[in-house]
Design a protein around this motif. Sequence first.
Motif, PDB file in Angstrom:
ATOM      1  N   ALA A 134     102.993 -55.571  11.565  1.00  0.00           N
ATOM      2  CA  ALA A 134     101.986 -55.759  10.515  1.00  0.00           C
ATOM      3  C   ALA A 134     102.178 -54.698   9.444  1.00  0.00           C
ATOM      4  O   ALA A 134     102.615 -53.594   9.736  1.00  0.00           O
ATOM      5  N   GLU A 173     104.548 -47.799   9.727  1.00  0.00           N
ATOM      6  CA  GLU A 173     103.268 -47.542   9.071  1.00  0.00           C
ATOM      7  C   GLU A 173     103.426 -46.563   7.903  1.00  0.00           C
ATOM      8  O   GLU A 173     102.839 -46.748   6.839  1.00  0.00           O
ATOM      9  N   LYS A 221     106.008 -49.198  15.321  1.00  0.00           N
ATOM     10  CA  LYS A 221     104.848 -49.292  14.429  1.00  0.00           C
ATOM     11  C   LYS A 221     104.560 -47.975  13.738  1.00  0.00           C
ATOM     12  O   LYS A 221     104.232 -47.947  12.556  1.00  0.00           O
ATOM     13  N   VAL A 237      97.515 -53.002   9.031  1.00  0.00           N
ATOM     14  CA  VAL A 237      97.806 -52.010  10.073  1.00  0.00           C
ATOM     15  C   VAL A 237      96.494 -51.432  10.613  1.00  0.00           C
ATOM     16  O   VAL A 237      96.289 -51.323  11.822  1.00  0.00           O
ATOM     17  N   GLU A 238      95.586 -51.093   9.692  1.00  0.00           N
ATOM     18  CA  GLU A 238      94.278 -50.561  10.074  1.00  0.00           C
ATOM     19  C   GLU A 238      93.460 -51.599  10.832  1.00  0.00           C
ATOM     20  O   GLU A 238      92.773 -51.288  11.793  1.00  0.00           O
ATOM     21  N   LYS A 259      94.608 -51.794  14.308  1.00  0.00           N
ATOM     22  CA  LYS A 259      94.128 -50.633  15.079  1.00  0.00           C
ATOM     23  C   LYS A 259      92.699 -50.864  15.552  1.00  0.00           C
ATOM     24  O   LYS A 259      92.333 -50.521  16.663  1.00  0.00           O
ATOM     25  N   LYS A 293      94.425 -40.375  10.890  1.00  0.00           N
ATOM     26  CA  LYS A 293      94.976 -40.887  12.147  1.00  0.00           C
ATOM     27  C   LYS A 293      94.272 -40.247  13.322  1.00  0.00           C
ATOM     28  O   LYS A 293      93.683 -39.179  13.194  1.00  0.00           O
ATOM     29  N   ARG A 348     107.584 -47.851   5.753  1.00  0.00           N
ATOM     30  CA  ARG A 348     108.025 -49.155   5.280  1.00  0.00           C
ATOM     31  C   ARG A 348     106.926 -49.804   4.446  1.00  0.00           C
ATOM     32  O   ARG A 348     105.779 -49.898   4.881  1.00  0.00           O
ATOM     33  N   GLU A 408      96.201 -57.811  18.540  1.00  0.00           N
ATOM     34  CA  GLU A 408      96.173 -56.744  19.540  1.00  0.00           C
ATOM     35  C   GLU A 408      97.313 -55.745  19.324  1.00  0.00           C
ATOM     36  O   GLU A 408      97.123 -54.533  19.399  1.00  0.00           O
ATOM     37  N   SER A 409      98.516 -56.278  19.061  1.00  0.00           N
ATOM     38  CA  SER A 409      99.711 -55.433  19.079  1.00  0.00           C
ATOM     39  C   SER A 409     100.246 -55.111  17.694  1.00  0.00           C
ATOM     40  O   SER A 409     100.991 -54.152  17.516  1.00  0.00           O
ATOM     41  N   GLY A 410      99.927 -55.941  16.703  1.00  0.00           N
ATOM     42  CA  GLY A 410     100.505 -55.748  15.379  1.00  0.00           C
ATOM     43  C   GLY A 410     101.881 -56.374  15.235  1.00  0.00           C
ATOM     44  O   GLY A 410     102.545 -56.163  14.216  1.00  0.00           O
TER      45      GLY A 410
END
Lengths: 149, 291
Positions: free
Chosen positions: B259, A142, A138, B264-265, B268, B61, A145, B249-251
Amino acid sequence: MKFSHSTIAAFISVSIAASAFAASHSPVSQRQAAMKSVGEQMRTLGGMAQGKVEYDDFAAFSALEIMRDAALVSRPLFAESTDTGEETRAKAAIWAEGSDFDTEMEAFIATLDVAIAADPADLDNFKPLFARIASSCKSCHEDYRAPKD
Amino acid sequence: MRLKTKAFWAVGLFGLALWFTSAPRGLEQASWPEQAGDAQRGATVFALGGCASCHMAKGAKGEARLLLGGGQVFSTPFGTFYAPNISPGKDGIGSWSRFDLANALLEGVSPEGAHYYPSFPYSSYARMGTEDITDLKAYLDTLPVVTQANKPHDLPFPFNIRRSVGFWKLMFLRSGPVVDSSEPRGQYLVEGLAHCAQCHTPRNALGALDTSRWLAGAPNPEGKGTIPDLTPGGNLADWSVEDIAYYLESGFTPEYDTAGGTMVEVVKNLSQASAEDRLAIARYLKALPKP
C-alpha cells in the motif's frame, strides 16, 4: 535435503537473476527489474503464508534465495541518485541527509538470510519468518517509495 | 425615505433568517447516556476511526502515533487547515464531557457552540453509534497529554466565517445510510466510523461528497494521481472479499505490492481491528451498487 535445496536453488536463482538483470541497462531499470523479481517471489511466499497454496518447503526456499539475490543486486544500484529522466518511484529521501535507506536494505537482506538459514520445513515455522520479511518491505517502502500515480 | 425603510427591514429580516438558519444545532443534552465507556473497546474505535492519522504529528511512528497534539497541515481549495490538539490536556480536549465529544462527532459543533469545518470528517462520523463514542472518550482519556497550542486555520473570505458552515450542514450533513446494503457492519464502518468515502468519493464544488458517485474514486487531495475506485468494475474488480480483507490487514495487494500514500496509515489502523470487521468492510464494498 538441505544440501540439495541450496545447490538447486542457487543454480535457479543465479540463472534467473542473470537473465532478468543483464537484459536491462540503466541502474533505474535494473533495480526496477530486481524489485519486480522480489515482488514475484513475495507472491509465491504470500500465497503459502495465506494458505491459498499448500506450503512447499522447496518452493519457499527457492523463492527466498531468488529474493535475496535480487535484493543483493539492487542494493548497489541505489548507491547514488540516478536522475536519468526515467520514471521512478524512488523518493529523493533515499539520498537525503540522514537517510537510513541502506540500513533498511541491509536489514532486509539480513532478514532473508535468517529465513534461508532456517530453511523452514513447515508452514508454522515459515509464517513468522514471512511476517518479518513482509514488514521489512513495508517499512522501507513507506519512507522511500512514492505512491503510484 | 419610505423605500429606504422598506429596504432596511427586508435586509434586516433576511439577515435574521440567515442568522437563524446557519446557527449551530447541537444534540439534546438530556438524550445522552450518563455511564462511562469501556476504554479497551474504545481503542478499537480509535483505530477504526483513524483519529491518529490526522491528529498525531506528521509521519509519527510507534508510540508517537498516540501523541495527539495536532498541527498537521491540510491544504484544500478552501484554505489551509491545521489539525487541532485532541490529547487529554488543557491544550486538547481534556475538559470535554462525553456529550461534548458526541456533539463534535455527530453534529460538528464545539463545546462553545461553534461550527467545526467539515475538514474534520463529521459528515461521516455523524453515523457513529452512542456506545462507540462513549468508549472512544474513555480511551482518549487514557492517552498522554501533549502541550501544544492549536494553530488557527488560514482561510480566505467567505470560508473564514464559521457561520457559513451552517448552510453547508443544512445542505450536506446527513446521518442516514448512503446506499442500500445487506452488510450493516460493513456499512457502518465504510460510510461512518472508518470514513473511507472522504478520500474515495469525489467532491462537489462546495467540497461535499458526491453521493451519486459513492466510492467511485477521486482526485488525490495531496497532489497528483487518483484515489482508487472501490465500486464493482473499479480498481477492486478482480479482488475477492478475502483479498480486500488481507490488504486491509497486511498492506499487501493480491500482486504483493505494498500500500502507498495515505493508505499506509489506514492499514496501520485497520490492522488493529478485528478480522471480522475487515471482512465486513470487504463484503460491503463487493456488494456496492454499480455507479
